[in-house]
Motif scaffolding. Structure first.
Motif, PDB file in Angstrom:
ATOM      1  N   SER A  17      -3.603   3.615  -7.643  1.00 14.38           N
ATOM      2  CA  SER A  17      -2.860   4.851  -7.371  1.00 14.38           C
ATOM      3  C   SER A  17      -3.661   5.824  -6.515  1.00 14.38           C
ATOM      4  O   SER A  17      -3.319   7.007  -6.430  1.00 14.38           O
ATOM      5  CB  SER A  17      -2.477   5.529  -8.693  1.00 14.38           C
ATOM      6  N   ASP A  18      -4.729   5.341  -5.888  1.00 14.55           N
ATOM      7  CA  ASP A  18      -5.544   6.177  -5.006  1.00 14.55           C
ATOM      8  C   ASP A  18      -4.771   6.423  -3.711  1.00 14.55           C
ATOM      9  O   ASP A  18      -4.666   5.540  -2.850  1.00 14.55           O
ATOM     10  CB  ASP A  18      -6.877   5.486  -4.708  1.00 14.55           C
ATOM     11  N   LEU A  19      -4.247   7.638  -3.555  1.00 15.37           N
ATOM     12  CA  LEU A  19      -3.375   7.934  -2.419  1.00 15.37           C
ATOM     13  C   LEU A  19      -4.102   7.849  -1.084  1.00 15.37           C
ATOM     14  O   LEU A  19      -3.533   7.412  -0.082  1.00 15.37           O
ATOM     15  CB  LEU A  19      -2.758   9.322  -2.581  1.00 15.37           C
ATOM     16  N   LEU A  20      -5.372   8.271  -1.070  1.00 17.30           N
ATOM     17  CA  LEU A  20      -6.106   8.239   0.194  1.00 17.30           C
ATOM     18  C   LEU A  20      -6.333   6.807   0.660  1.00 17.30           C
ATOM     19  O   LEU A  20      -6.135   6.486   1.842  1.00 17.30           O
ATOM     20  CB  LEU A  20      -7.440   8.974   0.058  1.00 17.30           C
ATOM     21  N   LEU A  21      -6.755   5.931  -0.253  1.00 16.55           N
ATOM     22  CA  LEU A  21      -6.953   4.525   0.103  1.00 16.55           C
ATOM     23  C   LEU A  21      -5.641   3.889   0.554  1.00 16.55           C
ATOM     24  O   LEU A  21      -5.603   3.145   1.536  1.00 16.55           O
ATOM     25  CB  LEU A  21      -7.527   3.745  -1.079  1.00 16.55           C
ATOM     26  N   CYS A  22      -4.576   4.178  -0.175  1.00 11.63           N
ATOM     27  CA  CYS A  22      -3.272   3.615   0.189  1.00 11.63           C
ATOM     28  C   CYS A  22      -2.831   4.109   1.565  1.00 11.63           C
ATOM     29  O   CYS A  22      -2.313   3.341   2.376  1.00 11.63           O
ATOM     30  CB  CYS A  22      -2.229   3.983  -0.865  1.00 11.63           C
ATOM     31  N   PHE A  24       0.800  -1.221   0.000  1.00  7.36           N
ATOM     32  CA  PHE A  24       0.000   0.000   0.000  1.00  7.36           C
ATOM     33  C   PHE A  24       0.837   1.276   0.000  1.00  7.36           C
ATOM     34  O   PHE A  24       0.499   2.233  -0.695  1.00  7.36           O
ATOM     35  CB  PHE A  24      -0.938   0.020   1.216  1.00  7.36           C
ATOM     36  N   LEU A  25       1.911   1.320   0.783  1.00  6.18           N
ATOM     37  CA  LEU A  25       2.649   2.569   0.945  1.00  6.18           C
ATOM     38  C   LEU A  25       3.795   2.726  -0.051  1.00  6.18           C
ATOM     39  O   LEU A  25       3.843   3.713  -0.799  1.00  6.18           O
ATOM     40  CB  LEU A  25       3.191   2.663   2.378  1.00  6.18           C
ATOM     41  N   ALA A  26       4.707   1.781  -0.071  1.00  7.26           N
ATOM     42  CA  ALA A  26       5.894   1.886  -0.930  1.00  7.26           C
ATOM     43  C   ALA A  26       5.572   2.032  -2.418  1.00  7.26           C
ATOM     44  O   ALA A  26       6.227   2.820  -3.109  1.00  7.26           O
ATOM     45  CB  ALA A  26       6.809   0.681  -0.688  1.00  7.26           C
ATOM     46  N   PRO A  27       4.579   1.313  -2.954  1.00  8.38           N
ATOM     47  CA  PRO A  27       4.319   1.427  -4.401  1.00  8.38           C
ATOM     48  C   PRO A  27       3.945   2.833  -4.860  1.00  8.38           C
ATOM     49  O   PRO A  27       4.188   3.198  -6.011  1.00  8.38           O
ATOM     50  CB  PRO A  27       3.152   0.449  -4.621  1.00  8.38           C
ATOM     51  N   VAL A  78       4.727  -4.475  -7.620  1.00  9.45           N
ATOM     52  CA  VAL A  78       4.580  -3.302  -6.751  1.00  9.45           C
ATOM     53  C   VAL A  78       5.444  -2.151  -7.270  1.00  9.45           C
ATOM     54  O   VAL A  78       5.786  -1.243  -6.513  1.00  9.45           O
ATOM     55  CB  VAL A  78       4.969  -3.639  -5.292  1.00  9.45           C
ATOM     56  N   SER A  79       5.766  -2.182  -8.538  1.00  6.37           N
ATOM     57  CA  SER A  79       6.683  -1.194  -9.097  1.00  6.37           C
ATOM     58  C   SER A  79       6.008   0.107  -9.496  1.00  6.37           C
ATOM     59  O   SER A  79       6.648   1.163  -9.533  1.00  6.37           O
ATOM     60  CB  SER A  79       7.404  -1.779 -10.311  1.00  6.37           C
ATOM     61  N   ILE A  80       4.716   0.069  -9.795  1.00  9.10           N
ATOM     62  CA  ILE A  80       4.032   1.259 -10.311  1.00  9.10           C
ATOM     63  C   ILE A  80       2.961   1.764  -9.360  1.00  9.10           C
ATOM     64  O   ILE A  80       2.897   2.938  -9.025  1.00  9.10           O
ATOM     65  CB  ILE A  80       3.401   0.964 -11.689  1.00  9.10           C
ATOM     66  N   ALA A  81       2.104   0.863  -8.903  1.00  8.55           N
ATOM     67  CA  ALA A  81       1.003   1.253  -8.025  1.00  8.55           C
ATOM     68  C   ALA A  81       0.675   0.098  -7.094  1.00  8.55           C
ATOM     69  O   ALA A  81       1.161  -1.025  -7.263  1.00  8.55           O
ATOM     70  CB  ALA A  81      -0.224   1.646  -8.841  1.00  8.55           C
ATOM     71  N   SER A  82      -0.144   0.384  -6.102  1.00  2.00           N
ATOM     72  CA  SER A  82      -0.559  -0.656  -5.162  1.00  2.00           C
ATOM     73  C   SER A  82      -1.369  -1.722  -5.888  1.00  2.00           C
ATOM     74  O   SER A  82      -2.306  -1.395  -6.619  1.00  2.00           O
ATOM     75  CB  SER A  82      -1.408  -0.038  -4.042  1.00  2.00           C
ATOM     76  N   PRO A  83      -1.040  -3.001  -5.690  1.00  9.52           N
ATOM     77  CA  PRO A  83      -1.804  -4.069  -6.342  1.00  9.52           C
ATOM     78  C   PRO A  83      -3.262  -4.122  -5.882  1.00  9.52           C
ATOM     79  O   PRO A  83      -4.102  -4.693  -6.565  1.00  9.52           O
ATOM     80  CB  PRO A  83      -1.056  -5.338  -5.914  1.00  9.52           C
ATOM     81  N   LEU A  84      -3.556  -3.521  -4.738  1.00  8.98           N
ATOM     82  CA  LEU A  84      -4.910  -3.602  -4.175  1.00  8.98           C
ATOM     83  C   LEU A  84      -5.676  -2.289  -4.262  1.00  8.98           C
ATOM     84  O   LEU A  84      -6.892  -2.287  -4.384  1.00  8.98           O
ATOM     85  CB  LEU A  84      -4.841  -4.062  -2.716  1.00  8.98           C
TER      86      LEU A  84
END
Length: 294
Positions: free
Chosen positions: A118-123, A32-35, A109-115
């Motif tokens: 790219s929704d920053l709030l959800l992440c 969630f965070l690093a991606p 996990v290189s571009i965006a969260s798999p789950l």
């Protein structure tokens, strides 16, 4: 006569739960965070920032060990051998699990969260909730997931501040540095959301979702008050002798632990028996009794 040092007692149950805590923490941070380049708090957040600024082989997993282990060893004398071993074990599991997720398992996990994409709030929210769960479990079962907390325990008092303030100052400085280095304040600001979510989750895990309430009742008719409270709530109480400072009148202080749903009823009962009774209510983080299993 030479005094014998007490050997630390280790429990396999705690190692199993700390193993789970490390995996949960790694799951929250790496998925969630690093991606999306959000930052965790403390040494974990520092490791994430350094991992972004250094060559690929100097990864998050490496910095977690390099930065955390010396801090835990430094705090060995103050925190004890058991805490130090449990903490290093939890961080090692966190580090290895993070490495497996990012470099070994078939998870992108290189571009965006798999789950959460790219929704920053959800992440930020779910990353904080999940990593906070891992950190809370580590604390609850005798260890810690972040060496900055150990430094806070050692240095906060010397600086004249609380442990919580020490950790908060460190994290604020960390997010400021992240904003300067990354030349963007959006990610550090969302990281504060992560920190808040994680902090609240740690409180829930360590102290429980439904804290008990401690009532201290100062009354002139303790027998009537205690009898009624015992009949209604079926709980034990402790009484202590007291005296009014100005009036010099003898009083009794009744101490009782209840849940939050019983507060209103307690107030009603006490004031029905003694309209002049003085009541204070405080939160209780945990309750232990002699016959309660650890």
């Amino acid at each position: 006569m030479r005094s014998e040092k007490t050997k630390p007692q280790f429990e396999w149950k705690k190692f199993c739960l700390l193993f789970l805590a490390g995996i949960i923490n790694a799951f929250g941070v790496t998925l969630f965070l690093a991606p999306v380049n959000l930052y965790d708090s403390g040494i974990s957040g520092t490791s994430m920032l350094l991992g972004q600024l250094t060559p690929d082989w100097m990864s998050l997993s490496l910095f977690l060990l390099v930065l955390n282990v010396p801090l835990f060893l430094y705090g060995l004398k103050r925190q004890g051998a058991a805490f130090t071993v449990y903490s290093i074990f939890a961080v090692a599991v966190y580090s290895v699990a993070a490495w497996l997720i990012t470099d070994v398992l078939p998870i992108d996990v290189s571009i965006a969260s798999p789950l959460a994409g790219s929704d920053l709030l959800l992440c930020a929210l779910f990353g904080g909730l999940i990593s906070g769960t891992g950190s809370g479990l580590a604390i609850r079962f005798g260890g810690a997931m972040d060496g900055i907390e150990v430094m806070a325990v050692i240095f906060a008092k010397r600086l004249g501040i609380s442990v919580g303030t020490f950790v908060m100052i460190y994290n604020v400085l960390l997010y400021i540095v992240c904003g300067i280095v990354m030349n963007s304040w959006i990610l550090p600001l969302y990281s504060i959301v992560t920190y808040a979510a994680a902090l609240k989750t740690v409180d829930f895990i360590v102290e429980g979702f439904d804290r008990s309430k401690a009532a201290m009742i100062i009354t002139a008719v303790p027998e009537e008050v205690c009898a009624e409270l015992s009949a209604v709530f079926g709980c034990g109480m402790t009484t202590m002798a007291g005296q009014g400072y100005y009036s010099g009148t003898d009083k009794t202080v009744v101490y009782v632990v209840i849940n939050r749903y019983q507060v209103s009823k307690l107030r009603e009962i006490v004031h029905r028996k003694d309209a002049a009774a003085y009541i204070t209510i405080t939160e209780v983080a945990d309750v232990f009794s002699a016959n309660q299993n650890a």
